[in-house]
Design a protein around this motif. Structure first.
Motif, short mmCIF file in Angstrom:
data_model
loop_
_atom_site.label_atom_id
_atom_site.label_comp_id
_atom_site.label_asym_id
_atom_site.label_seq_id
_atom_site.Cartn_x
_atom_site.Cartn_y
_atom_site.Cartn_z
N ALA A 113 0.85 -1.19 0.00
CA ALA A 113 0.00 0.00 0.00
C ALA A 113 0.89 1.24 0.00
O ALA A 113 1.83 1.33 0.77
CB ALA A 113 -0.91 0.00 1.23
N VAL A 114 0.58 2.17 -0.89
CA VAL A 114 1.29 3.44 -0.96
C VAL A 114 0.26 4.54 -0.74
O VAL A 114 -0.76 4.59 -1.44
CB VAL A 114 1.98 3.63 -2.33
N CYS A 115 0.50 5.39 0.25
CA CYS A 115 -0.42 6.50 0.50
C CYS A 115 0.28 7.81 0.18
O CYS A 115 1.33 8.12 0.74
CB CYS A 115 -0.89 6.51 1.96
N THR A 116 -0.30 8.57 -0.74
CA THR A 116 0.22 9.89 -1.09
C THR A 116 -0.65 10.92 -0.37
O THR A 116 -1.87 10.88 -0.48
CB THR A 116 0.14 10.11 -2.61
N VAL A 117 -0.01 11.80 0.38
CA VAL A 117 -0.73 12.79 1.18
C VAL A 117 -0.22 14.18 0.81
O VAL A 117 0.99 14.40 0.70
CB VAL A 117 -0.52 12.57 2.69
N TYR A 118 -1.16 15.11 0.65
CA TYR A 118 -0.77 16.50 0.47
C TYR A 118 -1.01 17.24 1.78
O TYR A 118 -2.13 17.29 2.29
CB TYR A 118 -1.57 17.20 -0.64
N CYS A 119 0.04 17.80 2.34
CA CYS A 119 -0.05 18.62 3.56
C CYS A 119 0.21 20.07 3.18
O CYS A 119 1.08 20.34 2.36
CB CYS A 119 1.00 18.19 4.59
N GLY A 120 -0.54 20.96 3.80
CA GLY A 120 -0.33 22.38 3.55
C GLY A 120 1.01 22.84 4.12
O GLY A 120 1.48 22.33 5.13
N TRP A 121 1.62 23.79 3.44
CA TRP A 121 2.90 24.35 3.88
C TRP A 121 2.76 24.92 5.28
O TRP A 121 1.80 25.61 5.59
CB TRP A 121 3.32 25.44 2.90
N GLN A 122 3.73 24.64 6.14
CA GLN A 122 3.69 25.13 7.51
C GLN A 122 4.38 26.49 7.59
O GLN A 122 5.58 26.59 7.74
CB GLN A 122 4.37 24.12 8.45
N TYR A 123 3.59 27.55 7.48
CA TYR A 123 4.10 28.92 7.53
C TYR A 123 4.46 29.30 8.97
O TYR A 123 4.03 28.66 9.92
CB TYR A 123 3.04 29.90 7.01
N ASP A 124 5.21 30.40 9.12
CA ASP A 124 5.57 30.91 10.44
C ASP A 124 4.34 31.27 11.27
O ASP A 124 4.35 31.15 12.49
CB ASP A 124 6.47 32.15 10.32
N ASP A 125 3.26 31.70 10.58
CA ASP A 125 2.06 32.11 11.31
C ASP A 125 1.14 30.90 11.62
O ASP A 125 0.04 31.08 12.16
CB ASP A 125 1.28 33.18 10.56
N ASP A 126 1.56 29.69 11.28
CA ASP A 126 0.83 28.45 11.62
C ASP A 126 -0.54 28.36 10.93
O ASP A 126 -1.42 27.65 11.40
CB ASP A 126 0.64 28.37 13.14
N ARG A 127 -0.72 29.00 9.78
CA ARG A 127 -2.05 29.07 9.14
C ARG A 127 -2.58 27.71 8.69
O ARG A 127 -3.79 27.55 8.56
CB ARG A 127 -2.05 30.05 7.99
N ASN A 128 -1.73 26.74 8.43
CA ASN A 128 -2.20 25.42 7.99
C ASN A 128 -2.15 24.37 9.10
O ASN A 128 -2.34 23.19 8.83
CB ASN A 128 -1.39 24.94 6.79
N SER A 129 -1.89 24.79 10.31
CA SER A 129 -1.73 23.85 11.42
C SER A 129 -2.98 22.98 11.63
O SER A 129 -2.87 21.76 11.71
CB SER A 129 -1.40 24.61 12.70
N ASN A 130 -4.16 23.60 11.75
CA ASN A 130 -5.38 22.81 11.96
C ASN A 130 -5.66 21.88 10.80
O ASN A 130 -6.05 20.72 10.99
CB ASN A 130 -6.59 23.73 12.19
N TRP A 131 -5.48 22.37 9.60
CA TRP A 131 -5.68 21.58 8.39
C TRP A 131 -4.81 20.33 8.43
O TRP A 131 -5.29 19.21 8.22
CB TRP A 131 -5.32 22.46 7.18
N ASN A 132 -3.52 20.51 8.68
CA ASN A 132 -2.59 19.38 8.69
C ASN A 132 -2.87 18.42 9.84
O ASN A 132 -2.71 17.22 9.69
CB ASN A 132 -1.15 19.89 8.73
N GLN A 133 -3.27 18.95 11.00
CA GLN A 133 -3.60 18.08 12.14
C GLN A 133 -4.76 17.14 11.80
O GLN A 133 -4.75 15.98 12.19
CB GLN A 133 -3.95 18.91 13.37
N LEU A 134 -5.76 17.64 11.08
CA LEU A 134 -6.90 16.81 10.71
C LEU A 134 -6.53 15.71 9.72
O LEU A 134 -7.21 14.68 9.65
CB LEU A 134 -8.03 17.68 10.13
N LEU A 135 -5.45 15.91 8.97
CA LEU A 135 -5.00 14.86 8.05
C LEU A 135 -4.50 13.63 8.80
O LEU A 135 -4.54 12.52 8.28
CB LEU A 135 -3.89 15.38 7.13
N TYR A 136 -4.02 13.84 10.01
CA TYR A 136 -3.47 12.73 10.78
C TYR A 136 -4.46 12.28 11.81
O TYR A 136 -4.44 11.37 12.44
CB TYR A 136 -2.14 13.12 11.42
#
Length: 170
Positions: A147-170
């Protein structure tokens, strides 16, 4: 007793191979001892980047090519993203659903591989977007499954704008 057991094992293996051949599941991967997987972030899949991916895939004899950030929306119908000798699965975001920009995934797999897409259920309405942010590819051989899983995670900027988005991926 050993003769009976040996005979059953041979018959079982023979029948397994016969069933696989009838279902036309016998493919390239079954004669390989390894699987070559490439992963790339292209920041927009263009005719030029497809040409580059094709060259890299040939040079590395890639079986699976996982490409993130294609930026190809669900409503688009491009024909420039095909690679000769490969089939593909995609996960796209939608303009109609007002999904955020960017992202999108395409996974190419070599013709002749026994491959299927796997989409496990995502529980919870807040995590439904994950279906477009990850793509499972199952490769089956005679004696194994990979099994190969390809995941797109949002870039982790200094202001943490994609933090919630990326947390929900995991």
């Amino acid at each position: 007793i050993n003769n009976k057991m040996g005979s059953r094992e041979k018959t079982s293996v023979f029948n397994f191979k016969k069933r696989k051949a009838l279902r036309q599941d016998v493919g390239y991967v079954e004669r390989k001892s390894n699987l070559t997987v490439m992963t790339l972030n292209v920041n927009g899949l263009t005719q030029s980047s497809v040409h580059d991916i094709e060259g890299a895939a040939k040079a590395r004899n890639a079986d699976i090519i996982s490409v993130t950030e294609t930026h190809i929306r669900l409503e688009e119908n491009p024909d420039h993203h095909k690679i000769p000798g490969y089939k593909f699965f995609e996960a796209r975001r939608s303009n109609v659903a007002e999904d955020k920009g960017g992202g999108c995934i395409i996974v190419y797999y070599r013709d002749g591989l026994s491959v299927k897409r796997h989409s496990p259920h995502i529980a919870g309405q807040m995590s439904a977007f994950v279906n477009n942010e990850r793509l499972w590819t199952i490769v089956e051989g005679n004696i194994y499954k990979t099994a190969v899983c390809t995941v797109y995670c949002g870039w982790q900027y200094d202001d943490d704008r994609n933090s919630n988005w990326n947390q929900l991926l995991y």
